[in-house]
Scaffold this motif. Sequence first.
Motif, short mmCIF file in Angstrom:
data_model
loop_
_atom_site.label_atom_id
_atom_site.label_comp_id
_atom_site.label_asym_id
_atom_site.label_seq_id
_atom_site.Cartn_x
_atom_site.Cartn_y
_atom_site.Cartn_z
N PRO A 7 1.01 -7.62 3.75
CA PRO A 7 2.19 -9.15 3.24
C PRO A 7 2.72 -7.67 2.08
O PRO A 7 3.30 -7.99 0.80
CB PRO A 7 1.97 -10.13 3.71
CG PRO A 7 0.35 -10.16 3.41
CD PRO A 7 -0.13 -9.15 4.26
N LEU A 8 1.04 -6.98 1.63
CA LEU A 8 1.30 -6.41 0.62
C LEU A 8 1.60 -5.09 0.37
O LEU A 8 0.28 -4.04 0.45
CB LEU A 8 -0.41 -7.08 -0.50
CG LEU A 8 -0.37 -6.01 -2.01
CD1 LEU A 8 0.90 -6.73 -3.04
CD2 LEU A 8 -1.49 -6.27 -2.49
N ASP A 9 2.49 -5.49 0.60
CA ASP A 9 2.59 -3.43 0.68
C ASP A 9 4.13 -2.91 -0.47
O ASP A 9 5.11 -3.47 -0.29
CB ASP A 9 4.03 -3.31 2.45
CG ASP A 9 4.69 -2.19 2.19
OD1 ASP A 9 4.60 -1.12 1.61
OD2 ASP A 9 4.82 -1.58 3.39
N ILE A 10 3.59 -2.63 -1.26
CA ILE A 10 4.65 -2.37 -3.18
C ILE A 10 5.35 -1.01 -2.43
O ILE A 10 6.19 -1.93 -3.55
CB ILE A 10 2.92 -1.45 -3.76
CG1 ILE A 10 1.97 -2.12 -3.71
CG2 ILE A 10 3.60 -1.68 -4.72
CD1 ILE A 10 1.74 -3.60 -4.27
N HIS A 16 8.02 -13.09 -3.63
CA HIS A 16 6.79 -12.79 -3.58
C HIS A 16 5.66 -14.31 -3.62
O HIS A 16 4.53 -14.28 -2.58
CB HIS A 16 5.77 -12.69 -4.47
CG HIS A 16 6.66 -10.53 -5.53
ND1 HIS A 16 7.12 -9.53 -4.67
CD2 HIS A 16 7.05 -10.85 -6.76
CE1 HIS A 16 7.69 -9.10 -5.03
NE2 HIS A 16 8.04 -9.56 -6.59
N ALA A 17 6.13 -15.41 -3.51
CA ALA A 17 5.33 -16.39 -3.63
C ALA A 17 4.76 -17.01 -1.80
O ALA A 17 3.79 -17.42 -1.96
CB ALA A 17 6.14 -18.01 -4.18
N HIS A 18 5.40 -16.59 -1.29
CA HIS A 18 4.73 -16.99 0.47
C HIS A 18 3.45 -16.61 0.63
O HIS A 18 3.35 -16.02 1.50
CB HIS A 18 6.38 -16.90 0.86
CG HIS A 18 6.52 -14.81 0.90
ND1 HIS A 18 7.63 -15.36 0.63
CD2 HIS A 18 6.30 -14.62 2.37
CE1 HIS A 18 7.85 -13.36 0.83
NE2 HIS A 18 7.37 -13.21 2.62
N VAL A 19 3.37 -14.94 -0.13
CA VAL A 19 2.67 -13.65 0.18
C VAL A 19 1.33 -14.77 -0.64
O VAL A 19 1.50 -13.45 -1.86
CB VAL A 19 3.06 -12.79 0.65
CG1 VAL A 19 1.44 -11.59 1.13
CG2 VAL A 19 3.75 -12.61 1.97
N PRO A 20 0.44 -15.34 -0.62
CA PRO A 20 -0.88 -14.96 -1.82
C PRO A 20 -1.21 -13.30 -2.73
O PRO A 20 -1.52 -13.62 -4.20
CB PRO A 20 -1.62 -15.64 -1.23
CG PRO A 20 -1.66 -16.26 0.04
CD PRO A 20 -0.56 -15.31 0.57
N ARG A 42 0.15 -11.12 -2.62
CA ARG A 42 0.65 -10.15 -3.10
C ARG A 42 1.48 -10.84 -4.47
O ARG A 42 1.28 -10.28 -5.83
CB ARG A 42 2.23 -10.08 -2.42
CG ARG A 42 3.56 -9.10 -2.96
CD ARG A 42 5.00 -9.25 -2.33
NE ARG A 42 4.42 -8.90 -0.69
CZ ARG A 42 5.32 -9.14 0.17
NH1 ARG A 42 6.59 -10.51 -0.66
NH2 ARG A 42 5.39 -9.88 0.79
N LEU A 43 1.78 -12.30 -4.69
CA LEU A 43 1.70 -13.18 -5.84
C LEU A 43 0.47 -12.72 -6.55
O LEU A 43 0.40 -12.99 -7.93
CB LEU A 43 2.04 -14.85 -5.02
CG LEU A 43 1.87 -15.97 -6.69
CD1 LEU A 43 3.02 -15.16 -7.20
CD2 LEU A 43 1.75 -17.26 -6.00
N TYR A 44 -1.00 -13.17 -6.17
CA TYR A 44 -1.81 -12.82 -6.87
C TYR A 44 -1.81 -11.33 -7.61
O TYR A 44 -2.31 -11.48 -9.56
CB TYR A 44 -3.30 -12.17 -6.33
CG TYR A 44 -3.94 -11.71 -6.75
CD1 TYR A 44 -5.43 -12.36 -8.00
CD2 TYR A 44 -4.52 -10.84 -6.48
CE1 TYR A 44 -6.27 -12.00 -8.33
CE2 TYR A 44 -5.61 -10.16 -6.75
CZ TYR A 44 -6.55 -10.35 -8.47
OH TYR A 44 -7.67 -10.11 -8.52
N GLU A 45 -1.21 -9.97 -7.19
CA GLU A 45 -1.45 -8.89 -7.86
C GLU A 45 0.11 -9.37 -9.43
O GLU A 45 -0.49 -9.09 -10.08
CB GLU A 45 -0.57 -7.64 -6.83
CG GLU A 45 -1.61 -7.41 -5.89
CD GLU A 45 -2.40 -7.19 -6.61
OE1 GLU A 45 -2.47 -6.41 -7.78
OE2 GLU A 45 -3.94 -6.58 -6.09
N CYS A 46 0.93 -10.08 -8.84
CA CYS A 46 2.27 -10.69 -9.58
C CYS A 46 1.84 -11.05 -10.59
O CYS A 46 1.75 -11.00 -12.77
CB CYS A 46 2.75 -11.22 -9.09
SG CYS A 46 4.41 -10.02 -8.19
N ALA A 98 -2.80 -17.95 -4.42
CA ALA A 98 -2.71 -16.43 -4.97
C ALA A 98 -4.35 -16.52 -5.66
O ALA A 98 -4.89 -15.12 -5.85
CB ALA A 98 -1.69 -16.05 -6.29
N LEU A 99 -5.01 -17.60 -6.94
CA LEU A 99 -5.71 -17.44 -6.86
C LEU A 99 -7.80 -17.74 -6.24
O LEU A 99 -7.81 -16.46 -6.83
CB LEU A 99 -6.30 -18.54 -7.91
CG LEU A 99 -4.99 -18.40 -9.02
CD1 LEU A 99 -4.97 -20.07 -10.32
CD2 LEU A 99 -5.37 -16.85 -10.10
#
Length: 262
Positions: A134-137, A161-165, A167-171, A199-200
């Motif tokens: 899911p983390l496809d930048i 982004h919130a539904h993919v931990p 991706r949200l972590y990178e944010c 995410a954390l």
Amino acid sequence: MPSAELASQFKSQGDSAFKQGQYAKAIELYSQAIRTDSTNPVVFTNQAMAFLKLEKYADAAESCSKALQLSPNSVKALWRRGVAYYNLKRLEDAQRDFTAAMNLNPQNTLLASELSKVNQAIAAANPESNAGSPLDISQHDLSSLAIAESSQDFERAWREHAHVPSRLYECLKLIPSARLPRLFGASLESDHVAEITAALEYGYQKCSDYELVHKVLSMLPAVNRFSLALMFLDAKVKERIQGLLKKMPPTADSKSLIDTYQ
């Protein structure tokens, strides 16, 4: 003539040579300035830019590192070293420097673009670990959260982004935690806290990023409606937050946070 004054003259001459496209001459003049007085970080960052123009990336990185020893929060030094590292194929180092620069200057769209570019390069260099991830930048521009100005823009970007931990972590890494109260405004809900927790957890499991855990969980209580969001937060999510906090190095602050999230 005092050394600082002489060094300033060399620097000015180096700046003039740089503007004329005489990059090798500029480098030598900056070197003379440094030999005369090595306490001005700007001379090192200017020298680094001249090295970049000549595609001498290792030298550029070294000059930036010296600038950062004198001025650890120099956005220009972090930015230029990130560019040097990117061209040296040191992608994770470039990512680290661009992220640090973004944290210091979160509204800089050019920096956000550089970070997005290096994230894409990292994803391309690890096709197996990123296949189907899911983390496809390349498809999801994480910089939208980092440069959001209003609560409304932030909320729209958050939902991307919130539904993919992962991706949200990178944010969350891109956003200075001190901005969270203003960005959330009066819109913080228990769902936000649950998404942040996931995410954390991802960040901690991936790279033991307890520093981000501490920064974010320390700042959330300053957000409006935090008490209400915590009141409606699922008990299992609270347990997961407690679990994260208990993994942190024991300090008076961490103990206080554990009490806050009960």
